[in-house]
Motif scaffolding. Structure first.
Motif, PDB file in Angstrom:
ATOM      1  N   ASN A  31      50.691  36.334 -20.184  1.00 51.79           N
ATOM      2  CA  ASN A  31      50.894  34.887 -20.270  1.00 51.79           C
ATOM      3  C   ASN A  31      50.084  34.274 -21.398  1.00 51.79           C
ATOM      4  O   ASN A  31      48.914  34.619 -21.618  1.00 51.79           O
ATOM      5  N   TYR A  33      49.516  30.261 -23.448  1.00 50.39           N
ATOM      6  CA  TYR A  33      49.626  28.832 -23.188  1.00 50.39           C
ATOM      7  C   TYR A  33      49.246  28.016 -24.424  1.00 50.39           C
ATOM      8  O   TYR A  33      48.400  28.433 -25.207  1.00 50.39           O
ATOM      9  N   TYR A  35      47.839  24.069 -24.867  1.00 49.31           N
ATOM     10  CA  TYR A  35      47.388  22.814 -24.289  1.00 49.31           C
ATOM     11  C   TYR A  35      46.977  21.876 -25.407  1.00 49.31           C
ATOM     12  O   TYR A  35      46.559  22.312 -26.482  1.00 49.31           O
ATOM     13  N   GLN A  37      44.266  18.540 -25.926  1.00 46.67           N
ATOM     14  CA  GLN A  37      43.141  17.871 -25.284  1.00 46.67           C
ATOM     15  C   GLN A  37      42.913  16.517 -25.931  1.00 46.67           C
ATOM     16  O   GLN A  37      42.678  16.422 -27.138  1.00 46.67           O
ATOM     17  N   HIS A  41      42.426  12.379 -20.876  1.00 43.56           N
ATOM     18  CA  HIS A  41      43.564  13.126 -20.312  1.00 43.56           C
ATOM     19  C   HIS A  41      43.225  14.572 -19.994  1.00 43.56           C
ATOM     20  O   HIS A  41      44.046  15.287 -19.414  1.00 43.56           O
ATOM     21  N   GLY A  42      42.084  15.027 -20.367  1.00 42.69           N
ATOM     22  CA  GLY A  42      41.756  16.423 -20.130  1.00 42.69           C
ATOM     23  C   GLY A  42      42.663  17.329 -20.933  1.00 42.69           C
ATOM     24  O   GLY A  42      43.058  17.011 -22.055  1.00 42.69           O
ATOM     25  N   LEU A  43      43.028  18.464 -20.364  1.00 42.67           N
ATOM     26  CA  LEU A  43      43.948  19.405 -21.010  1.00 42.67           C
ATOM     27  C   LEU A  43      45.325  19.261 -20.377  1.00 42.67           C
ATOM     28  O   LEU A  43      45.469  19.344 -19.153  1.00 42.67           O
ATOM     29  N   LEU A  45      49.306  20.699 -20.403  1.00 38.27           N
ATOM     30  CA  LEU A  45      50.071  21.881 -20.757  1.00 38.27           C
ATOM     31  C   LEU A  45      51.342  21.497 -21.498  1.00 38.27           C
ATOM     32  O   LEU A  45      52.171  20.736 -20.994  1.00 38.27           O
ATOM     33  N   TYR A  48      54.290  27.290 -22.223  1.00 38.77           N
ATOM     34  CA  TYR A  48      53.651  28.547 -21.901  1.00 38.77           C
ATOM     35  C   TYR A  48      54.702  29.652 -21.922  1.00 38.77           C
ATOM     36  O   TYR A  48      55.911  29.378 -22.076  1.00 38.77           O
ATOM     37  N   PHE A  90      44.646  23.740 -27.929  1.00 39.49           N
ATOM     38  CA  PHE A  90      44.045  24.991 -27.500  1.00 39.49           C
ATOM     39  C   PHE A  90      45.122  25.971 -27.074  1.00 39.49           C
ATOM     40  O   PHE A  90      46.037  25.636 -26.328  1.00 39.49           O
ATOM     41  N   LEU A 100      41.787  32.270 -17.595  1.00 38.57           N
ATOM     42  CA  LEU A 100      42.323  32.170 -18.935  1.00 38.57           C
ATOM     43  C   LEU A 100      41.210  32.357 -19.956  1.00 38.57           C
ATOM     44  O   LEU A 100      40.065  31.997 -19.724  1.00 38.57           O
ATOM     45  N   PHE A 102      40.334  31.278 -23.808  1.00 43.19           N
ATOM     46  CA  PHE A 102      40.728  30.226 -24.732  1.00 43.19           C
ATOM     47  C   PHE A 102      40.297  30.530 -26.154  1.00 43.19           C
ATOM     48  O   PHE A 102      39.243  31.131 -26.392  1.00 43.19           O
ATOM     49  N   GLY A 103      41.103  30.048 -27.086  1.00 41.31           N
ATOM     50  CA  GLY A 103      40.698  30.016 -28.474  1.00 41.31           C
ATOM     51  C   GLY A 103      39.752  28.857 -28.728  1.00 41.31           C
ATOM     52  O   GLY A 103      39.448  28.071 -27.817  1.00 41.31           O
ATOM     53  N   HIS A 104      39.295  28.737 -29.971  1.00 43.33           N
ATOM     54  CA  HIS A 104      38.322  27.703 -30.310  1.00 43.33           C
ATOM     55  C   HIS A 104      38.961  26.352 -30.600  1.00 43.33           C
ATOM     56  O   HIS A 104      38.260  25.370 -30.802  1.00 43.33           O
TER      57      HIS A 104
ATOM     58  N   TYR B  36      35.945  25.431 -15.184  1.00 41.41           N
ATOM     59  CA  TYR B  36      35.661  25.841 -16.557  1.00 41.41           C
ATOM     60  C   TYR B  36      34.659  24.866 -17.167  1.00 41.41           C
ATOM     61  O   TYR B  36      34.600  23.696 -16.790  1.00 41.41           O
ATOM     62  N   GLY B 105      41.165  15.954 -15.442  1.00 39.20           N
ATOM     63  CA  GLY B 105      40.836  15.234 -16.664  1.00 39.20           C
ATOM     64  C   GLY B 105      39.465  15.550 -17.244  1.00 39.20           C
ATOM     65  O   GLY B 105      39.152  15.135 -18.354  1.00 39.20           O
TER      66      GLY B 105
END
Lengths: 111, 113
Positions: A31, A33, A35, A37, A41-43, A45, A48, A90, A100, A102-104, B36, B105
């Motif tokens: 998988n 994804y 996202y 940011q 709103h956070g992350l 999606l 995917y 991301f 998961l 994550f990339g930078h 996270y 969030g």
């Protein structure tokens, strides 16, 4: 440790232009994804994928396409970039129900 | 539909104080839950995860979280924070039937020296 590499790290695009964000992972995860940011709103999606050749719509897919040509690579495509797509993007990879990696991140500015 | 809510966008505590970051989820069954952490200019890193069993799970750097099915919550806790814990913390939910992971969030934690 799983490695997820995004390119470019920073991108400035013009309104109406095409933008491609690339992601590569080296741990053979099924998988992947994308996202975005944004403050408040956070992350969220966007798209995917369950594996090579598959793409699925996430929660905010409008204005974005995705491509998974191989197990390792997953691209996010903005065919006609708009200023509202200015954000930090991301990429991540992982297994079903698993953590998961994550990339930078890619900072995209659409002027 | 699945969703995650972190009701506190910002939390400030003094170094050495205890900490609780709140997370509420909405899902019809028991989900997989994650916390996270994101340090400045970096991607997200896993702190801890809950799949089943003991509702209190231990994570890295002395963090722990408690799952409550009755309250639909998964709050993150630490007994004594350090200035280096300053970061953004995200709660996330997986529906354990596939790949989709939904994030809250985020809560920005500031630890005063």
């Amino acid at each position: 440790e799983a490695a997820v590499t995004q390119s470019p790290r920073n991108k400035v695009a013009v309104t109406g232009g095409k933008v491609t964000l690339s992601c590569n992972q080296t741990n053979n995860h099924n998988n992947m994804y994308w996202y975005r940011q944004d403050t408040g709103h956070g992350l969220r999606l966007i798209h995917y994928s369950y594996g090579a050749g598959s793409t699925e719509k996430g929660d905010i897919p409008d204005g974005y396409k995705a491509s998974r040509p191989s197990q390792e690579n997953f691209s996010l495509i903005l065919e006609l970039a708009t200023p509202s797509q200015t954000s930090v993007y991301f990429c991540a990879s992982g297994g079903d129900g698993e953590r998961l990696f994550f990339g930078h991140g890619t900072k995209l500015s659409v002027l | 539909a699945q969703s995650v809510t972190q009701p506190d966008a910002r939390v400030t505590v003094s170094e050495g104080a205890s900490l609780q970051l709140r997370c509420k989820y909405s899902y019809s069954a028991t989900p997989y839950l994650f916390w996270y952490v994101q340090y400045p200019r970096q991607g997200l890193q896993l702190l801890l995860k809950y799949y089943s069993g003991d509702p209190v799970v231990q994570g890295v750097n002395s963090f722990e979280a408690e799952f409550s099915k009755s309250n639909s919550s998964f709050h993150l806790q630490k007994a004594s924070v350090h200035w280096s814990d300053s970061a953004v913390y995200f709660c996330a939910l997986n529906n354990n039937a596939g790949a989709k992971l939904t994030f809250g969030g985020g809560t920005r934690l500031t630890v005063r020296p």
